[in-house]
Design a protein around this motif. Structure first.
Motif, PDB file in Angstrom:
ATOM      1  N   ALA A 164       0.829  -1.210   0.000  1.00  0.00           N
ATOM      2  CA  ALA A 164       0.000   0.000   0.000  1.00  0.00           C
ATOM      3  C   ALA A 164       0.860   1.255   0.000  1.00  0.00           C
ATOM      4  O   ALA A 164       0.424   2.308  -0.488  1.00  0.00           O
ATOM      5  N   SER A 165       2.077   1.145   0.523  1.00  0.00           N
ATOM      6  CA  SER A 165       2.927   2.326   0.633  1.00  0.00           C
ATOM      7  C   SER A 165       4.402   1.937   0.578  1.00  0.00           C
ATOM      8  O   SER A 165       4.759   0.765   0.742  1.00  0.00           O
ATOM      9  N   ALA A 166       5.240   2.930   0.328  1.00  0.00           N
ATOM     10  CA  ALA A 166       6.691   2.732   0.293  1.00  0.00           C
ATOM     11  C   ALA A 166       7.352   4.077   0.604  1.00  0.00           C
ATOM     12  O   ALA A 166       6.703   5.130   0.563  1.00  0.00           O
ATOM     13  N   THR A 167       8.646   4.020   0.908  1.00  0.00           N
ATOM     14  CA  THR A 167       9.398   5.228   1.239  1.00  0.00           C
ATOM     15  C   THR A 167      10.718   5.220   0.492  1.00  0.00           C
ATOM     16  O   THR A 167      11.377   4.179   0.376  1.00  0.00           O
ATOM     17  N   VAL A 168      11.119   6.397  -0.009  1.00  0.00           N
ATOM     18  CA  VAL A 168      12.381   6.538  -0.728  1.00  0.00           C
ATOM     19  C   VAL A 168      12.941   7.924  -0.435  1.00  0.00           C
ATOM     20  O   VAL A 168      12.197   8.848  -0.095  1.00  0.00           O
ATOM     21  N   GLY A 169      14.243   8.064  -0.546  1.00  0.00           N
ATOM     22  CA  GLY A 169      14.867   9.368  -0.365  1.00  0.00           C
ATOM     23  C   GLY A 169      14.838  10.172  -1.657  1.00  0.00           C
ATOM     24  O   GLY A 169      14.762   9.608  -2.759  1.00  0.00           O
ATOM     25  N   GLU A 170      14.901  11.469  -1.531  1.00  0.00           N
ATOM     26  CA  GLU A 170      14.949  12.344  -2.702  1.00  0.00           C
ATOM     27  C   GLU A 170      16.109  11.947  -3.607  1.00  0.00           C
ATOM     28  O   GLU A 170      17.226  11.718  -3.139  1.00  0.00           O
ATOM     29  N   SER A 171      15.808  11.813  -4.896  1.00  0.00           N
ATOM     30  CA  SER A 171      16.797  11.450  -5.924  1.00  0.00           C
ATOM     31  C   SER A 171      17.326  10.024  -5.763  1.00  0.00           C
ATOM     32  O   SER A 171      18.315   9.659  -6.411  1.00  0.00           O
ATOM     33  N   GLN A 172      16.666   9.206  -4.929  1.00  0.00           N
ATOM     34  CA  GLN A 172      17.098   7.828  -4.696  1.00  0.00           C
ATOM     35  C   GLN A 172      16.122   6.853  -5.361  1.00  0.00           C
ATOM     36  O   GLN A 172      15.080   7.237  -5.887  1.00  0.00           O
ATOM     37  N   SER A 173      16.468   5.571  -5.320  1.00  0.00           N
ATOM     38  CA  SER A 173      15.621   4.556  -5.946  1.00  0.00           C
ATOM     39  C   SER A 173      15.246   3.467  -4.948  1.00  0.00           C
ATOM     40  O   SER A 173      15.928   3.255  -3.938  1.00  0.00           O
ATOM     41  N   ILE A 174      14.140   2.790  -5.241  1.00  0.00           N
ATOM     42  CA  ILE A 174      13.717   1.616  -4.478  1.00  0.00           C
ATOM     43  C   ILE A 174      13.328   0.527  -5.473  1.00  0.00           C
ATOM     44  O   ILE A 174      12.974   0.809  -6.621  1.00  0.00           O
ATOM     45  N   THR A 175      13.395  -0.721  -5.012  1.00  0.00           N
ATOM     46  CA  THR A 175      13.052  -1.865  -5.850  1.00  0.00           C
ATOM     47  C   THR A 175      11.846  -2.577  -5.253  1.00  0.00           C
ATOM     48  O   THR A 175      11.811  -2.871  -4.055  1.00  0.00           O
ATOM     49  N   PHE A 176      10.860  -2.839  -6.093  1.00  0.00           N
ATOM     50  CA  PHE A 176       9.668  -3.558  -5.649  1.00  0.00           C
ATOM     51  C   PHE A 176       9.861  -5.050  -5.885  1.00  0.00           C
ATOM     52  O   PHE A 176       9.748  -5.552  -6.998  1.00  0.00           O
ATOM     53  N   ASP A 177      10.215  -5.740  -4.805  1.00  0.00           N
ATOM     54  CA  ASP A 177      10.346  -7.194  -4.823  1.00  0.00           C
ATOM     55  C   ASP A 177      10.133  -7.708  -3.413  1.00  0.00           C
ATOM     56  O   ASP A 177       9.828  -6.930  -2.497  1.00  0.00           O
ATOM     57  N   ALA A 178      10.290  -9.003  -3.215  1.00  0.00           N
ATOM     58  CA  ALA A 178       9.962  -9.615  -1.931  1.00  0.00           C
ATOM     59  C   ALA A 178      10.868  -9.145  -0.804  1.00  0.00           C
ATOM     60  O   ALA A 178      10.461  -9.131   0.361  1.00  0.00           O
ATOM     61  N   VAL A 179      12.089  -8.745  -1.106  1.00  0.00           N
ATOM     62  CA  VAL A 179      13.027  -8.326  -0.059  1.00  0.00           C
ATOM     63  C   VAL A 179      13.191  -6.815  -0.028  1.00  0.00           C
ATOM     64  O   VAL A 179      13.892  -6.291   0.845  1.00  0.00           O
ATOM     65  N   GLY A 180      12.571  -6.108  -0.961  1.00  0.00           N
ATOM     66  CA  GLY A 180      12.702  -4.655  -1.018  1.00  0.00           C
ATOM     67  C   GLY A 180      11.438  -3.978  -0.520  1.00  0.00           C
ATOM     68  O   GLY A 180      11.037  -4.135   0.638  1.00  0.00           O
ATOM     69  N   SER A 181      10.810  -3.223  -1.395  1.00  0.00           N
ATOM     70  CA  SER A 181       9.639  -2.431  -1.006  1.00  0.00           C
ATOM     71  C   SER A 181       8.324  -3.185  -1.153  1.00  0.00           C
ATOM     72  O   SER A 181       7.251  -2.613  -0.968  1.00  0.00           O
ATOM     73  N   GLY A 182       8.386  -4.468  -1.473  1.00  0.00           N
ATOM     74  CA  GLY A 182       7.176  -5.280  -1.594  1.00  0.00           C
ATOM     75  C   GLY A 182       6.967  -5.763  -3.016  1.00  0.00           C
ATOM     76  O   GLY A 182       7.302  -5.076  -3.979  1.00  0.00           O
ATOM     77  N   LEU A 183       6.418  -6.946  -3.134  1.00  0.00           N
ATOM     78  CA  LEU A 183       6.220  -7.583  -4.428  1.00  0.00           C
ATOM     79  C   LEU A 183       4.902  -7.146  -5.050  1.00  0.00           C
ATOM     80  O   LEU A 183       3.864  -7.134  -4.403  1.00  0.00           O
ATOM     81  N   ILE A 184       4.946  -6.783  -6.324  1.00  0.00           N
ATOM     82  CA  ILE A 184       3.746  -6.480  -7.097  1.00  0.00           C
ATOM     83  C   ILE A 184       3.414  -7.704  -7.947  1.00  0.00           C
ATOM     84  O   ILE A 184       4.269  -8.208  -8.671  1.00  0.00           O
ATOM     85  N   ASP A 185       2.169  -8.176  -7.834  1.00  0.00           N
ATOM     86  CA  ASP A 185       1.792  -9.430  -8.469  1.00  0.00           C
ATOM     87  C   ASP A 185       0.444  -9.278  -9.168  1.00  0.00           C
ATOM     88  O   ASP A 185      -0.398  -8.482  -8.731  1.00  0.00           O
TER      89      ASP A 185
END
Length: 324
Positions: free
Chosen positions: A120-141
């Protein structure tokens, strides 16, 4: 002579029971008991009564009788889980004679909307990146009960996005630098592509952004939105003079097409010699100013500025205009 019976006054067993087949749509909730058929007995004996009972069949346990009604109680029907039910019904006349027949209830296979799951939500720093997976910001399926191929559109605000891979996909828009991706394929290939989706926050942006995933099977659709909190951080803004004015608050004058904020560093260099004005509408705080070699314009302070770091002047002209 009658077809069923004879000229003597003898009770004859019922000779037919209807219906023998019924169709019910999947997704129907039978938890409270669903009447799937009104039973009808054919009997040559005039005025004879009929009493019904469940006496067998592979699915006898989920059926009951209420008067002349056949009742199914088995939760929400799902064609993919069970496509039909069979129950054996006995009809007994007033004289105790009976007949048994099977009734088959078919579960109609309907097209069902795809389903998207994800955080439902995620957090990232300005000018930074996040990855959506099981060990990162959550898996999209994605999931489609009918096994249909899907068309997917992924839209990110204030970010660029990149799929983990594109094998097996038909790409409609594969350039995620503008925050949009569009493609189609099998569920397996789509899920592999989304497992590792990278969200790269735009330089200079902080606040609340969104990642929206839309899925369609051609008839029905689903949407999932991830709310992304982008925490403030330091970004280097270079004056490129692309705006219609000389003002700092004209976002087009900066390389990120945004206006610098308190944590940011502003740089003037050979990128543009256009004059620059710290206008009164600017928020009034910056982390560092660098007027580097190659900048030949004039930096004019039309309002006060709080600079929490260094003020480096190597070239150009700085007119403080009496501002502290």
């Amino acid at each position: 002579k009658p077809e069923y019976g004879n000229e003597f006054d003898v009770n004859v067993a019922p000779h037919d029971l209807n219906p023998n087949s019924v169709t019910v749509n999947e997704n129907t909730d039978t938890s409270g008991g669903l009447v799937v058929a009104t039973l009808l007995t054919s009997d040559v004996d005039p005025g004879d009564s009929a009493t019904y009972s469940v006496v067998g069949g592979a699915d006898a346990g989920v059926f009951s009788i209420s008067g002349d009604q056949l009742v199914l109680t088995d939760g929400v029907l799902d064609h993919e889980t069970q496509s039909s039910y069979t129950v054996r019904i006995r009809t007994t006349d007033g004289g105790g004679m009976f007949r048994e027949e099977d009734v088959v209830i078919s579960v109609n296979d309907l097209n069902e909307a795809p389903i998207i799951t994800g955080p439902a939500s995620a957090t990232v720093g300005e000018s930074q990146s996040i990855t959506f997976d099981a060990v990162g910001s959550g898996l999209i399926d994605t999931y489609d009960d009918d096994g249909d191929g899907l068309s997917i559109t992924v839209t990110a605000s204030d970010a660029s996005i990149t799929l983990a891979q594109t094998a097996g996909l038909t790409i409609v828009d594969g350039d995620g630098s503008d925050g949009t991706l569009s493609f189609s394929g099998s569920q397996a290939d789509i899920d592999t592509a989304l497992d590792g989706l990278v969200y790269q926050s735009d330089s200079g942006f902080n606040g609340v952004a969104t990642l929206t995933i839309d899925a369609s099977d051609g008839s029905l659709s689903d949407q999932h939105i991830v709310s992304i909190t982008v925490n403030p951080g330091q970004t280097v803004f270079v004056w490129d003079g692309g705006g219609s004015s000389n003002d700092w608050t004209d976002a087009d004058n900066w390389n990120h097409d945004r206006v610098p904020e308190a944590d940011d560093v502003v740089v003037f260099n050979a990128t543009s010699s256009k004059d620059s004005t710290l206008d009164a509408a600017f928020a009034g705080s910056i982390s560092e100013i660098q007027v580097n070699a190659g900048y030949t314009g004039t930096l004019t302070f039309a309002t006060g500025l709080t600079n929490t770091g260094d003020f480096i002047i190597a070239d150009g002209t700085v007119d403080t205009n009496g501002q502290a």
